[in-house]
Design a protein around this motif. Structure first.
Motif, mmCIF file in Angstrom:
data_model
loop_
_atom_site.group_PDB
_atom_site.id
_atom_site.type_symbol
_atom_site.label_atom_id
_atom_site.label_comp_id
_atom_site.label_asym_id
_atom_site.label_seq_id
_atom_site.Cartn_x
_atom_site.Cartn_y
_atom_site.Cartn_z
ATOM 1 N N SER A 80 0.306 -0.874 0.500
ATOM 2 C CA SER A 80 0.441 0.028 0.025
ATOM 3 C C SER A 80 1.279 1.354 -0.045
ATOM 4 N N LEU A 81 1.814 1.709 -1.154
ATOM 5 C CA LEU A 81 2.254 2.609 -1.313
ATOM 6 C C LEU A 81 2.444 2.741 -2.937
ATOM 7 N N SER A 82 1.955 3.977 -3.102
ATOM 8 C CA SER A 82 2.192 4.967 -4.578
ATOM 9 C C SER A 82 2.848 3.896 -5.369
ATOM 10 N N GLY A 83 3.876 4.452 -5.149
ATOM 11 C CA GLY A 83 5.289 3.471 -6.183
ATOM 12 C C GLY A 83 5.298 2.282 -6.770
ATOM 13 N N PRO A 84 5.201 1.496 -5.170
ATOM 14 C CA PRO A 84 5.295 0.035 -5.295
ATOM 15 C C PRO A 84 4.013 -0.080 -5.650
ATOM 16 N N SER A 85 3.251 0.280 -5.242
ATOM 17 C CA SER A 85 1.913 -0.290 -6.105
ATOM 18 C C SER A 85 1.465 -0.677 -7.455
ATOM 19 N N ARG A 86 2.321 0.744 -8.177
ATOM 20 C CA ARG A 86 2.838 1.108 -9.677
ATOM 21 C C ARG A 86 2.562 -0.253 -9.788
ATOM 22 N N ALA A 87 3.486 -0.501 -9.693
ATOM 23 C CA ALA A 87 4.942 -1.732 -10.428
ATOM 24 C C ALA A 87 3.950 -3.045 -10.006
ATOM 25 N N CYS A 88 3.856 -3.097 -9.098
ATOM 26 C CA CYS A 88 2.617 -4.454 -9.403
ATOM 27 C C CYS A 88 2.284 -4.191 -9.587
ATOM 28 N N ILE A 89 0.944 -3.468 -10.613
ATOM 29 C CA ILE A 89 0.151 -3.321 -12.027
ATOM 30 C C ILE A 89 1.224 -4.309 -12.615
ATOM 31 N N ILE A 90 1.785 -2.976 -13.149
ATOM 32 C CA ILE A 90 2.823 -3.198 -14.870
ATOM 33 C C ILE A 90 3.360 -4.249 -15.124
ATOM 34 N N THR A 91 3.820 -4.514 -13.710
ATOM 35 C CA THR A 91 4.115 -6.354 -13.957
ATOM 36 C C THR A 91 3.611 -7.275 -13.840
ATOM 37 N N GLY A 92 2.382 -6.971 -12.715
ATOM 38 C CA GLY A 92 1.952 -8.252 -12.520
ATOM 39 C C GLY A 92 2.856 -8.501 -11.363
ATOM 40 N N LYS A 93 3.768 -8.695 -10.409
ATOM 41 C CA LYS A 93 4.117 -9.576 -9.495
ATOM 42 C C LYS A 93 4.015 -7.938 -8.436
ATOM 43 N N HIS A 94 4.728 -8.970 -7.055
ATOM 44 C CA HIS A 94 4.737 -8.526 -6.555
ATOM 45 C C HIS A 94 6.065 -8.146 -6.165
ATOM 46 N N SER A 95 6.365 -6.800 -5.133
ATOM 47 C CA SER A 95 7.702 -5.814 -4.620
ATOM 48 C C SER A 95 8.772 -6.655 -4.904
ATOM 49 N N CYS A 96 8.517 -7.868 -4.193
ATOM 50 C CA CYS A 96 10.071 -9.017 -4.152
ATOM 51 C C CYS A 96 10.202 -9.199 -5.683
#
Length: 525
Positions: A80-96
């Protein structure tokens, strides 16, 4: 036609199969692959959408999307944070998996696989307009125009594909929508399907409304949430946060109480925002806030009276910012209808995460608690998808990428963590649908001082482990305690539940290859 037939089969549109006669039609008459219009806001929470919650405000245009399609009632984010959430969305992957863990130390690796790149390869035109917030420049888009960092509400700068920074005059939500409609009308190849990502700055802090909406909602008084004066008993990580409306909301930056003889931590930043306004914008701003400032310092509220005053101003400013967003969503829907695109377009609306509207006494997000982990997700479905109403399955923002790909007839890569929502949109209820979600928040120490934590959420229970400079577990029965006030961890009656949740949690950490894992034997990192 090969791509068309694949899309039709995925959508279950056998009645529209290609015939010999249809092959003789003019190219302009042939049904195209589905378009995708993906609208995302920042920090817009379900409590402030009337299709989810009618206590506070009306959002008629957002409600149009839900009324003509589906509303996900168990939609969540992975971080639940802007940049990480956007990265999850665009890649379809968790932050890890995508390696963009937080807003303070990370730069998104634009060379990695993303769903816009895969759509491009399949013949889609892709465009991104508005907030990007991933530090590197966008890749995988035929057209993009983004805000530097968080962007500004008034007369904002935009970075273009020519790597120029230009300033546009006006209010940011209107400008982003203008550019999105202009791209659909004038800049795309209308013989190709498209995926347009409209990413708004709104409703991000510090909630600066358009001048035409400043006077709205001033006659409304909102009851304090029942958990507003939460004492955080049994939850040491909640005690340590710095996102309290009472203690941490800035009187000048957040609540606009600017006066020459008053100071605050963020006063200079707020003054820089005002400095972007033209003469007419600033005059309108001062006409509205001037009397409120005068009245506030004259009355000088204290204690619970001050707490309530801050809450009321926060709610009103937030709602005014939502009003402009809702109006502009309506503009996009009206354009799609006018151009005959609605029947062939999936329209998605969501936020990058949820937000606290005074629950637990807070604003902001970050925690795995419901208000910030839960995010609104509504979809207006194209012709051929007859599902309507609520979808109750557990879904997560890592699922958007595989959904868009499958809709476009593109094979979903095996290394994506998310799963396609297409079966749910077709009215199916897969027996093997997931029964638990994984969450991991990494940004600490940083703004708001929310401890690092990971956890698992099922339909009934939530288990959280706060780690790093703390070692605390929390367990909640969401059925009996939806406000998450009573930490049940350590109570013997729940030992078997904890054991099962920890087993599932470790399985998810191993499945997603998250290197930060607890030891089942020591309950520690």
């Amino acid at each position: 036609m090969k791509n068309l037939n694949l899309v039709y089969s995925l959508a279950g549109l056998s009645a529209l199969a290609t015939t010999a006669s249809s092959c003789q039609q003019n190219k302009s008459d042939v049904k195209k692959s589905y378009n995708i219009v993906y609208i995302m806001t920042d920090d817009h929470t379900a409590q402030m959408m009337s299709c989810y919650d009618t206590r506070y405000m009306e959002t008629p245009n957002l409600d149009r999307i839900a009324a003509d399609g589906v509303r996900f009632t168990n939609s969540f984010v992975a971080n639940s944070l802007s940049g990480p959430s956007r990265a999850c969305i665009i890649t379809g992957k968790h932050s890890c998996g995508n390696k963009f863990y937080d807003n303070t130390t990370c730069v998104f690796d634009g060379t990695q696989q993303t769903f816009p790149k895969l759509l491009q390869k399949a013949g889609y035109q892709t465009a991104l307009i508005g907030k990007w917030h991933l530090e590197s420049l966008p890749t995988g888009f035929d057209y993009w125009e983004i805000l530097p960092g968080q962007g500004d509400y008034y007369n904002p700068d935009f970075i273009t594909q020519n790597n120029d920074t230009i300033q546009k005059h006006g209010y940011i939500t209107n400008l982003i929508t203008d550019d999105a409609i202009d791209w659909m009308e004038n800049k795309r190849d209308k013989n190709k399907p498209f995926c347009l990502m409209i990413h708004h700055k709104a409703i991000h802090r510090n909630w600066m409304a358009d001048t035409c909406n400043l006077a709205l909602y001033e006659d409304k008084t909102f009851p304090l949430p029942e958990t507003f004066f939460d004492d955080y008993e049994g939850r040491p990580a909640a005690v340590a946060q710095e996102m309290s409306i009472v203690k941490d909301m800035d009187m000048i930056y957040d609540l606009k109480m600017l006066r020459p003889d008053k100071d605050s931590r963020l006063k200079t930043l707020y003054e820089s925002f005002l400095g972007r306004m033209d003469k007419e914008q600033r005059a309108a701003w001062d006409r509205f806030y001037g009397p409120i400032i005068e009245d506030f310092y004259k009355k000088n509220p204290q204690g619970k009276e001050l707490a309530n005053w801050k809450f009321q101003r926060y709610m009103r400013d937030y709602m005014k910012t939502v009003k402009s967003l809702d109006d502009n969503v309506g503009r996009v829907l009206d354009y799609l209808k006018e151009k005959g695109l609605l029947d062939n377009t999936l329209v998605v609306y969501t936020s990058d995460q949820g937000f606290y509207m005074g629950e637990h006494g807070w604003f902001d997000k970050r925690f795995m608690y419901e208000e910030s982990m839960h995010t609104p997700l509504i979809m207006r479905l194209p012709k051929g998808f007859n599902r309507r109403g609520d979808i109750t399955e557990l879904v997560q923002n890592i699922d958007y990428a595989p959904t868009f790909l499958e809709l476009a007839g593109v094979k979903v890569p095996e290394d994506m963590h998310g799963v396609s929502l297409l079966p749910l949109l077709k009215g199916e209820h897969p027996a093997n649908w997931r029964n638990a979600l994984y969450y991991h928040f990494y940004e600490y120490p940083a703004e708001h001082m929310v401890k690092r934590h990971y956890g698992i959420r099922t339909k009934r229970y939530k288990l959280i482990h706060f780690y790093n400079d703390i070692d605390e577990w929390e367990l909640y029965d969401l059925q009996k305690d939806p406000n998450e006030l009573h930490n049940l961890y350590g109570q013997s009656d729940y030992d078997s539940i904890v054991t099962d949740l920890k087993r599932q949690l470790l399985e998810l950490q191993e499945k997603y290859n998250d290197p930060v894992r607890f030891s089942p034997n020591r309950d520690k990192e």
